[in-house]
Write a protein that holds these residues in place. Structure first.
Motif, PDB file in Angstrom:
ATOM      1  N   PRO A 250       5.870  -6.604  -0.956  1.00 59.41           N
ATOM      2  CA  PRO A 250       4.785  -7.531  -0.669  1.00 59.41           C
ATOM      3  C   PRO A 250       5.243  -8.911  -0.194  1.00 59.41           C
ATOM      4  O   PRO A 250       4.467  -9.650   0.413  1.00 59.41           O
ATOM      5  N   ASP A 251       6.518  -9.240  -0.426  1.00 59.07           N
ATOM      6  CA  ASP A 251       6.985 -10.561  -0.010  1.00 59.07           C
ATOM      7  C   ASP A 251       7.595 -10.543   1.398  1.00 59.07           C
ATOM      8  O   ASP A 251       8.109 -11.551   1.885  1.00 59.07           O
ATOM      9  N   ASN A 252       7.540  -9.385   2.081  1.00 62.29           N
ATOM     10  CA  ASN A 252       8.023  -9.324   3.461  1.00 62.29           C
ATOM     11  C   ASN A 252       7.102 -10.117   4.382  1.00 62.29           C
ATOM     12  O   ASN A 252       5.872 -10.085   4.212  1.00 62.29           O
ATOM     13  N   ASP A 253       7.677 -10.805   5.368  1.00 58.97           N
ATOM     14  CA  ASP A 253       6.820 -11.460   6.346  1.00 58.97           C
ATOM     15  C   ASP A 253       6.355 -10.441   7.391  1.00 58.97           C
ATOM     16  O   ASP A 253       6.807  -9.293   7.424  1.00 58.97           O
ATOM     17  N   ILE A 254       5.447 -10.871   8.251  1.00 60.79           N
ATOM     18  CA  ILE A 254       4.852  -9.957   9.234  1.00 60.79           C
ATOM     19  C   ILE A 254       5.908  -9.371  10.165  1.00 60.79           C
ATOM     20  O   ILE A 254       5.907  -8.181  10.469  1.00 60.79           O
ATOM     21  N   HIS A 258       6.796  -5.485  10.681  1.00 61.53           N
ATOM     22  CA  HIS A 258       6.641  -4.911  12.024  1.00 61.53           C
ATOM     23  C   HIS A 258       7.935  -4.228  12.475  1.00 61.53           C
ATOM     24  O   HIS A 258       7.908  -3.139  13.068  1.00 61.53           O
ATOM     25  N   ASP A 259       9.059  -4.827  12.196  1.00 59.45           N
ATOM     26  CA  ASP A 259      10.351  -4.237  12.568  1.00 59.45           C
ATOM     27  C   ASP A 259      10.574  -2.913  11.842  1.00 59.45           C
ATOM     28  O   ASP A 259      11.097  -1.947  12.422  1.00 59.45           O
ATOM     29  N   ILE A 260      10.185  -2.866  10.581  1.00 59.86           N
ATOM     30  CA  ILE A 260      10.301  -1.630   9.802  1.00 59.86           C
ATOM     31  C   ILE A 260       9.432  -0.536  10.439  1.00 59.86           C
ATOM     32  O   ILE A 260       9.855   0.614  10.612  1.00 59.86           O
ATOM     33  N   SER A 261       8.216  -0.908  10.803  1.00 62.33           N
ATOM     34  CA  SER A 261       7.295   0.031  11.425  1.00 62.33           C
ATOM     35  C   SER A 261       7.842   0.550  12.757  1.00 62.33           C
ATOM     36  O   SER A 261       7.778   1.753  13.045  1.00 62.33           O
ATOM     37  N   THR A 262       8.404  -0.364  13.552  1.00 64.98           N
ATOM     38  CA  THR A 262       8.952   0.026  14.861  1.00 64.98           C
ATOM     39  C   THR A 262      10.136   0.971  14.698  1.00 64.98           C
ATOM     40  O   THR A 262      10.265   1.964  15.417  1.00 64.98           O
ATOM     41  N   PRO A 284       1.182  -3.386   1.121  1.00 67.02           N
ATOM     42  CA  PRO A 284       2.123  -3.954   0.146  1.00 67.02           C
ATOM     43  C   PRO A 284       2.370  -2.957  -0.986  1.00 67.02           C
ATOM     44  O   PRO A 284       1.457  -2.258  -1.416  1.00 67.02           O
ATOM     45  N   TYR A 285       3.593  -2.867  -1.408  1.00 64.60           N
ATOM     46  CA  TYR A 285       3.939  -1.926  -2.471  1.00 64.60           C
ATOM     47  C   TYR A 285       3.430  -2.438  -3.806  1.00 64.60           C
ATOM     48  O   TYR A 285       3.652  -3.590  -4.182  1.00 64.60           O
TER      49      TYR A 285
END
Length: 294
Positions: A250-254, A258-262, A284-285
């Motif tokens: 949950p503390d990841n920025d956008i 987005h990079d994880i998703s890509t 968020p986890y």
């Protein structure tokens, strides 16, 4: 697209071979008064009609995405497969009707060496057509080629049954074997039609295409993905659509999310052949909702 061009070339070649086989079977079927051979010829003509429908379907399916069809037109190929199955049912009914008439008025076919040679020749062509078309269908991931090859496969069994009929009559077995074998032919054709409809309906009704566990394992193998759920897949083997929800810290920025998703999208396309579109919903986890999957 190059694949559609190749599919068209295969269908044109198969169309020519099916017309040749149909003409030979029909000509000798009428010549020797064999309903089973004529029925087999009708079946081969239906193959030719199926090739034409397949060519029409490919012409529509090869169109690119547009405003009204953002997912493309590839399902037109699947619709063409259903048309082929409907044609098979119509041909089967006609064969059954003719077989019934021959039961009432049996006519013993005139068996010649030529007719036996014709059956062996057409059977050889059908075997070549099935092997070639099926392999090309798998290679090009084409619904129409695979469906049509299943149709041709039934031709092989049908031709074998007709050959058995001609040999049986040659040795003086009752002429009723001819309409009986025609009934078996119609059963083979109906069976092929059912297989085609089942395969096509799976695609049109969005049946699962990829094992959800495989998608899950790929997803949780990406650094930053703590869990995933609501995994779905649909489409054709050469045009797979996947959507899933992934959970990240949950503390990841956008940008990080987005990079994880890509990265996940690219890996899914790389490891699962045929994946075209991937829709990923990021959440968020929450410890109290999902366990950590890696």
């Amino acid at each position: 697209m190059e694949s559609f061009k190749r599919i068209k070339q295969v269908l044109i070649l198969i169309l020519f071979l099916n017309l040749l086989v149909a003409f030979l079977k029909m000509f000798y079927g009428f010549y020797i008064n064999s309903t089973s051979l004529i029925a087999d010829g009708y079946h081969s003509f239906s193959d030719s009609s199926g090739n034409i429908i397949g060519l029409i379907g490919i012409c529509f399916a090869s169109k690119p995405e547009d405003e009204d069809h953002p997912y493309g037109h590839k399902k037109f190929e699947t619709f063409a497969s259903i048309f082929i199955s409907v044609m098979l049912f119509v041909v089967s009914f006609d064969i059954l009707k003719n077989a019934y008439a021959r039961f009432l008025n049996p006519i013993e076919p005139r068996i010649t060496i030529d007719s036996l040679l014709i059956m062996i020749l057409t059977l050889t062509i059908n075997v070549f057509v099935f092997i070639y078309e099926y392999k090309q269908g798998i290679k090009l991931k084409s619904d129409i080629l695979i469906s049509d090859s299943l149709h041709t496969k039934s031709d092989i069994f049908v031709s074998v049954s007709v050959l058995i009929t001609l040999l049986a009559l040659r040795f003086g077995i009752t002429p009723y074997i001819d309409p009986v074998m025609s009934i078996f032919i119609s059963i083979f054709i109906i069976r092929a039609g059912i297989k085609i409809i089942k395969h096509s309906s799976d695609i049109l009704c969005d049946r699962i295409v990829v094992d959800s566990k495989k998608i899950h394992d790929i997803a949780v193998g990406i650094e930053g993905v703590l869990a995933c759920h609501q995994i779905r897949s649909r489409g054709r083997e050469d045009d797979i659509n996947i959507d899933l929800h992934i959970m990240v810290a949950p503390d990841n920025d956008i940008k990080t999310a987005h990079d994880i998703s890509t990265e996940l999208e690219e890996k899914l396309k790389k490891e699962i052949p045929g994946v075209g579109k991937v829709l990923i919903h990021i959440e968020p986890y929450e410890n109290n909702e999902f366990h950590i999957d890696k």
